[in-house]
Motif scaffolding. Structure first.
Motif, PDB file in Angstrom:
ATOM      1  N   VAL A  98     -57.282  80.634  -6.074  1.00  0.00           N
ATOM      2  CA  VAL A  98     -55.867  81.017  -5.935  1.00  0.00           C
ATOM      3  C   VAL A  98     -55.607  82.241  -6.823  1.00  0.00           C
ATOM      4  O   VAL A  98     -56.027  82.280  -7.980  1.00  0.00           O
ATOM      5  CB  VAL A  98     -54.928  79.860  -6.364  1.00  0.00           C
ATOM      6  N   LEU A  99     -54.941  83.236  -6.246  1.00  0.00           N
ATOM      7  CA  LEU A  99     -54.560  84.431  -7.011  1.00  0.00           C
ATOM      8  C   LEU A  99     -53.045  84.524  -7.067  1.00  0.00           C
ATOM      9  O   LEU A  99     -52.374  84.509  -6.032  1.00  0.00           O
ATOM     10  CB  LEU A  99     -55.121  85.698  -6.356  1.00  0.00           C
ATOM     11  N   GLU A 100     -52.511  84.617  -8.292  1.00  0.00           N
ATOM     12  CA  GLU A 100     -51.071  84.805  -8.486  1.00  0.00           C
ATOM     13  C   GLU A 100     -50.815  86.259  -8.878  1.00  0.00           C
ATOM     14  O   GLU A 100     -51.410  86.761  -9.839  1.00  0.00           O
ATOM     15  CB  GLU A 100     -50.550  83.868  -9.575  1.00  0.00           C
ATOM     16  N   VAL A 101     -49.957  86.910  -8.112  1.00  0.00           N
ATOM     17  CA  VAL A 101     -49.641  88.320  -8.346  1.00  0.00           C
ATOM     18  C   VAL A 101     -48.225  88.427  -8.916  1.00  0.00           C
ATOM     19  O   VAL A 101     -47.252  88.051  -8.260  1.00  0.00           O
ATOM     20  CB  VAL A 101     -49.744  89.132  -7.036  1.00  0.00           C
ATOM     21  N   TYR A 102     -48.126  88.911 -10.147  1.00  0.00           N
ATOM     22  CA  TYR A 102     -46.835  89.092 -10.806  1.00  0.00           C
ATOM     23  C   TYR A 102     -46.554  90.576 -10.983  1.00  0.00           C
ATOM     24  O   TYR A 102     -47.480  91.379 -11.139  1.00  0.00           O
ATOM     25  CB  TYR A 102     -46.846  88.447 -12.188  1.00  0.00           C
ATOM     26  N   GLY A 103     -45.275  90.934 -11.003  1.00  0.00           N
ATOM     27  CA  GLY A 103     -44.940  92.324 -11.280  1.00  0.00           C
ATOM     28  C   GLY A 103     -43.455  92.589 -11.153  1.00  0.00           C
ATOM     29  O   GLY A 103     -42.774  91.973 -10.321  1.00  0.00           O
ATOM     30  N   ALA A 104     -42.964  93.494 -11.992  1.00  0.00           N
ATOM     31  CA  ALA A 104     -41.558  93.895 -11.922  1.00  0.00           C
ATOM     32  C   ALA A 104     -41.336  94.801 -10.720  1.00  0.00           C
ATOM     33  O   ALA A 104     -42.230  95.530 -10.299  1.00  0.00           O
ATOM     34  CB  ALA A 104     -41.182  94.627 -13.212  1.00  0.00           C
ATOM     35  N   TYR A 105     -40.146  94.730 -10.165  1.00  0.00           N
ATOM     36  CA  TYR A 105     -39.695  95.583  -9.065  1.00  0.00           C
ATOM     37  C   TYR A 105     -40.591  95.523  -7.821  1.00  0.00           C
ATOM     38  O   TYR A 105     -41.019  96.559  -7.290  1.00  0.00           O
ATOM     39  CB  TYR A 105     -39.564  97.043  -9.547  1.00  0.00           C
ATOM     40  N   PRO A 106     -40.886  94.318  -7.320  1.00  0.00           N
ATOM     41  CA  PRO A 106     -41.670  94.228  -6.078  1.00  0.00           C
ATOM     42  C   PRO A 106     -40.818  94.656  -4.878  1.00  0.00           C
ATOM     43  O   PRO A 106     -39.674  94.237  -4.744  1.00  0.00           O
ATOM     44  CB  PRO A 106     -42.034  92.742  -5.987  1.00  0.00           C
ATOM     45  N   SER A 107     -41.377  95.498  -4.028  1.00  0.00           N
ATOM     46  CA  SER A 107     -40.664  95.938  -2.821  1.00  0.00           C
ATOM     47  C   SER A 107     -40.898  94.923  -1.700  1.00  0.00           C
ATOM     48  O   SER A 107     -41.686  93.979  -1.845  1.00  0.00           O
ATOM     49  CB  SER A 107     -41.190  97.308  -2.390  1.00  0.00           C
ATOM     50  N   GLN A 108     -40.259  95.150  -0.573  1.00  0.00           N
ATOM     51  CA  GLN A 108     -40.423  94.252   0.571  1.00  0.00           C
ATOM     52  C   GLN A 108     -41.867  94.245   1.057  1.00  0.00           C
ATOM     53  O   GLN A 108     -42.407  93.198   1.428  1.00  0.00           O
ATOM     54  CB  GLN A 108     -39.483  94.671   1.718  1.00  0.00           C
ATOM     55  N   LYS A 109     -42.534  95.410   1.003  1.00  0.00           N
ATOM     56  CA  LYS A 109     -43.924  95.461   1.483  1.00  0.00           C
ATOM     57  C   LYS A 109     -44.847  94.657   0.564  1.00  0.00           C
ATOM     58  O   LYS A 109     -45.870  94.133   1.003  1.00  0.00           O
ATOM     59  CB  LYS A 109     -44.401  96.911   1.629  1.00  0.00           C
ATOM     60  N   VAL A 110     -44.480  94.542  -0.714  1.00  0.00           N
ATOM     61  CA  VAL A 110     -45.246  93.694  -1.634  1.00  0.00           C
ATOM     62  C   VAL A 110     -45.004  92.226  -1.299  1.00  0.00           C
ATOM     63  O   VAL A 110     -45.949  91.443  -1.158  1.00  0.00           O
ATOM     64  CB  VAL A 110     -44.850  93.967  -3.109  1.00  0.00           C
ATOM     65  N   LEU A 111     -43.751  91.859  -1.144  1.00  0.00           N
ATOM     66  CA  LEU A 111     -43.392  90.460  -0.870  1.00  0.00           C
ATOM     67  C   LEU A 111     -44.018  89.954   0.430  1.00  0.00           C
ATOM     68  O   LEU A 111     -44.348  88.769   0.558  1.00  0.00           O
ATOM     69  CB  LEU A 111     -41.867  90.312  -0.815  1.00  0.00           C
ATOM     70  N   GLN A 112     -44.222  90.868   1.379  1.00  0.00           N
ATOM     71  CA  GLN A 112     -44.802  90.476   2.670  1.00  0.00           C
ATOM     72  C   GLN A 112     -46.283  90.094   2.577  1.00  0.00           C
ATOM     73  O   GLN A 112     -46.836  89.519   3.511  1.00  0.00           O
ATOM     74  CB  GLN A 112     -44.624  91.615   3.677  1.00  0.00           C
ATOM     75  N   LEU A 113     -46.911  90.388   1.444  1.00  0.00           N
ATOM     76  CA  LEU A 113     -48.324  90.026   1.271  1.00  0.00           C
ATOM     77  C   LEU A 113     -48.513  88.556   0.887  1.00  0.00           C
ATOM     78  O   LEU A 113     -49.630  88.056   0.851  1.00  0.00           O
ATOM     79  CB  LEU A 113     -48.965  90.915   0.194  1.00  0.00           C
ATOM     80  N   HIS A 114     -47.430  87.881   0.600  1.00  0.00           N
ATOM     81  CA  HIS A 114     -47.473  86.466   0.180  1.00  0.00           C
ATOM     82  C   HIS A 114     -48.070  85.592   1.286  1.00  0.00           C
ATOM     83  O   HIS A 114     -47.526  85.494   2.382  1.00  0.00           O
ATOM     84  CB  HIS A 114     -46.040  86.006  -0.136  1.00  0.00           C
ATOM     85  N   GLN A 115     -49.215  84.965   1.009  1.00  0.00           N
ATOM     86  CA  GLN A 115     -49.902  84.126   1.992  1.00  0.00           C
ATOM     87  C   GLN A 115     -50.453  82.859   1.315  1.00  0.00           C
ATOM     88  O   GLN A 115     -51.618  82.801   0.920  1.00  0.00           O
ATOM     89  CB  GLN A 115     -51.064  84.899   2.634  1.00  0.00           C
ATOM     90  N   PRO A 116     -49.612  81.816   1.166  1.00  0.00           N
ATOM     91  CA  PRO A 116     -50.053  80.595   0.484  1.00  0.00           C
ATOM     92  C   PRO A 116     -51.310  79.976   1.097  1.00  0.00           C
ATOM     93  O   PRO A 116     -52.164  79.471   0.374  1.00  0.00           O
ATOM     94  CB  PRO A 116     -48.849  79.662   0.636  1.00  0.00           C
TER      95      PRO A 116
END
Length: 415
Positions: A239-257
Motif C-alpha cells: 500500500v502506498l499513501e501519497v500526501y501533499g499540500a495543494y493537491p489538484s483534481q488531476k492528483v485526486l483522480q489517481l486515488h485507487q484503493p
C-alpha cells in the motif's frame, strides 16, 4: 552596548513549514538570525494563507507590501534595515533596486532555495526526451535573470554544493559571492532511533510533497503509472499513501484503493505520517536543490528509495539511507527488499543518522553564516568594489527596472 541590528526578509510567500521544505528552510534562517540578536521583519506581497505560520509567535514583525508601489520605499526608509534577505531571485528583481536606492548600505542576501535555471533546464530536457547537459543552462532565459540577481547581491545562500559547482564552472561566479547553507537540523543519535516506531510498528510506503511543485506531481504520476505496478507484481499486499499540500483534481483522480494507491491529501503533521511509514518512495526525475522530504525521512528513521537526482548533493558520498536507483525494475525490487528485510532496513536507518550528523548539523553552519554577514557589515565597500559585474548590473537594473516599475505604478493609478 551593541546596537540591535535590523534584518528584513522579503518573502515570495509567507512561510508554510508544514507545506514545503522551502517554508521549513525559511524558519531555520529566521531562527539563526533571531538567536544572534537580530530584530526581524518579514514582508511579502503574497496574500495570507490558512497554513502560514504565526510570525508573531516567533517574535517576527509581519508587513504586507505591494509590488510596483512607492509605499515600499516609504516602508524601507523608515525601517532602515542593516541586512535584507530576498527569498528567491524573482523577489530580488522586484524589490532589489528599491532596496539599493533607499538603503544603499544595507547588506543584500539572496536565498536561492534551489537553482531555478537548473530545475527548468532539466524539466525541459525531460519533456523533450533528451539527456540534460550542463551547457543547456547557457541558453535558458531564466538563467540570465537568476545569474544577474546573484551578481547584484552581496552574498547568495546556496543549498546544494553541486549547484555551487555549476555556478563556478558554467557561469564563472566568484566563490566569494556564494555561501553554502544546506538544511539545518540538530544532531541525532542512535538512541533517538530507539524512541521512534520500530520496524514492526510501521506499515505502508509513503510519498509526501507539495503539489504546487512540478517535480512532485511528475513523481506521483510516475509512481502511479510505472513504479507502483512493478512493486505490486512483487508484493501484492503493498500500500502506498501519497500526501501533499495543494493537491489538484488531476492528483485526486489517481486515488485507487483497489490498487493500494491512496491519495491522502495534506498531512496534518508530516513528521507523524513519515514516522508511521516503513519506507519512503521518491523516484524524482527532474529538479534541483536538496530534497527536504528525504532529509525528513532520515530524521523520522524512515529509509527511502530515490533516484540520483533525488539524492543529488545530499549525502557527501556516504552510504544512502536506503537505495538510489534510476531504473524501474531495480527501483521496485529494492523498495520491496527494504520493506521486507528488517536488517537492511535497520542499517539504512543508521546510515541516515550518519548523513544527518555529517552533512546537516545546524551548529556546523550557523556561526559561519553569522560570521560571513558580520564581515559584510564591517566591510561591504571593499566586497562590492571587487564585484564589478554586480555593480554594473545594479546600475543598469536601477535605471531600467525603476522606470518600468514607475510606469506600471502610474498605469495602475490611472486604471
Amino acid at each position: 552596548m551593541n546596537q540591535i541590528k535590523k534584518f528584513l526578509i522579503i518573502g515570495f510567500v509567507w512561510p508554510e513549514p508544514n507545506s514545503s521544505a522551502a517554508g521549513g528552510r525559511m524558519m531555520q534562517l529566521i531562527s539563526i538570525f533571531k538567536e544572534n540578536g537580530y530584530e526581524i521583519t518579514f514582508a511579502s506581497p503574497a496574500l495570507d494563507s490558512d497554513f502560514m505560520v504565526d510570525l508573531d509567535e516567533f517574535g517576527v514583525a509581519k508587513k504586507s507590501i505591494e509590488l510596483n508601489s512607492t509605499s515600499f520605499d516609504d516602508f524601507i526608509l523608515e525601517l532602515n534595515p542593516d541586512v535584507v534577505l530576498f527569498d528567491r531571485f524573482m523577489i530580488e528583481e522586484q524589490f532589489g533596486w528599491r532596496v539599493s536606492e533607499n538603503c544603499p548600505k544595507a547588506i543584500r542576501l539572496l536565498d536561492t532555495e534551489d537553482l531555478h535555471c537548473l530545475r527548468t533546464a532539466r524539466q525541459k530536457a525531460f519533456k523533450e526526451n533528451r539527456t540534460f547537459e550542463l551547457h543547456d543552462l547557457l541558453s535558458e532565459e531564466v538563467a540570465k535573470r537568476e545569474i544577474a540577481s546573484i551578481l547584484r547581491c552581496d552574498l547568495s545562500l546556496m543549498i546544494s554544493e553541486f549547484e555551487m559547482e555549476v555556478l563556478n564552472d558554467v557561469f564563472k561566479i566568484d566563490s566569494k559571492l556564494l555561501f553554502y547553507l544546506p538544511f539545518l537540523v540538530n544532531k541525532m543519535t542512535e538512541k533517538d532511533l530507539l524512541e521512534l516506531p520500530s520496524f514492526e510498528d510501521r506499515k505502508h510506503f509513503v510519498f509526501i510533497g507539495n503539489f504546487l511543485h512540478e517535480p512532485n506531481w511528475n513523481t506521483v504520476l510516475y509512481l502511479k503509472e510505472v513504479i507502483w505496478p512493478s512493486v505490486k507484481k512483487q508484493f501484492p499486499e503493498a500500500v502506498l499513501e501519497v500526501y501533499g499540500a495543494y493537491p489538484s483534481q488531476k492528483v485526486l483522480q489517481l486515488h485507487q484503493p483497489k490498487d493500494g494507491f491512496l491519495i491522502m491529501g495534506r498531512a496534518a503533521d508530516a513528521n507523524e505520517v513519515v514516522k508511521k511509514a516503513r519506507v519512503v518512495l521518491a523516484p524524482i526525475r527532474f529538479g534541483a536543490g536538496l530534497k527536504g522530504k528525504l532529509l525528513e525521512a532520515m530524521q523520522c528513521g524512515t529509509p527511502s528509495v530515490t533516484t540520483p537526482i533525488g539524492a543529488e548533493a545530499m549525502h557527501a558520498g556516504l552510504p544512502w539511507s536506503g537505495f538510489i536507483e534510476n531504473d524501474i525494475e531495480p527501483f521496485a525490487k529494492q523498495a520491496v527488499l527494504l520493506y521486507q528485510d528488517e536488517n537492511t532496513w535497520k542499517q539504512s536507518q543508521k546510515n541516515g543518522v550518519i548523513i544527518i550528523n555529517e552533512c546537516y548539523q545546524k551548529i556546523k553552519f550557523s556561526d559561519k553564516l553569522i560570521g560571513a554577514v558580520n564581515s559584510l557589515l564591517t566591510d561591504s565597500e571593499s566586497h562590492r568594489l571587487h564585484n564589478f559585474m554586480g555593480s554594473l548590473l545594479q546600475y543598469h537594473t536601477l535605471k531600467s527596472t525603476k522606470y518600468m516599475a514607475k510606469w506600471i505604478e502610474a498605469k495602475n493609478k490611472k486604471d
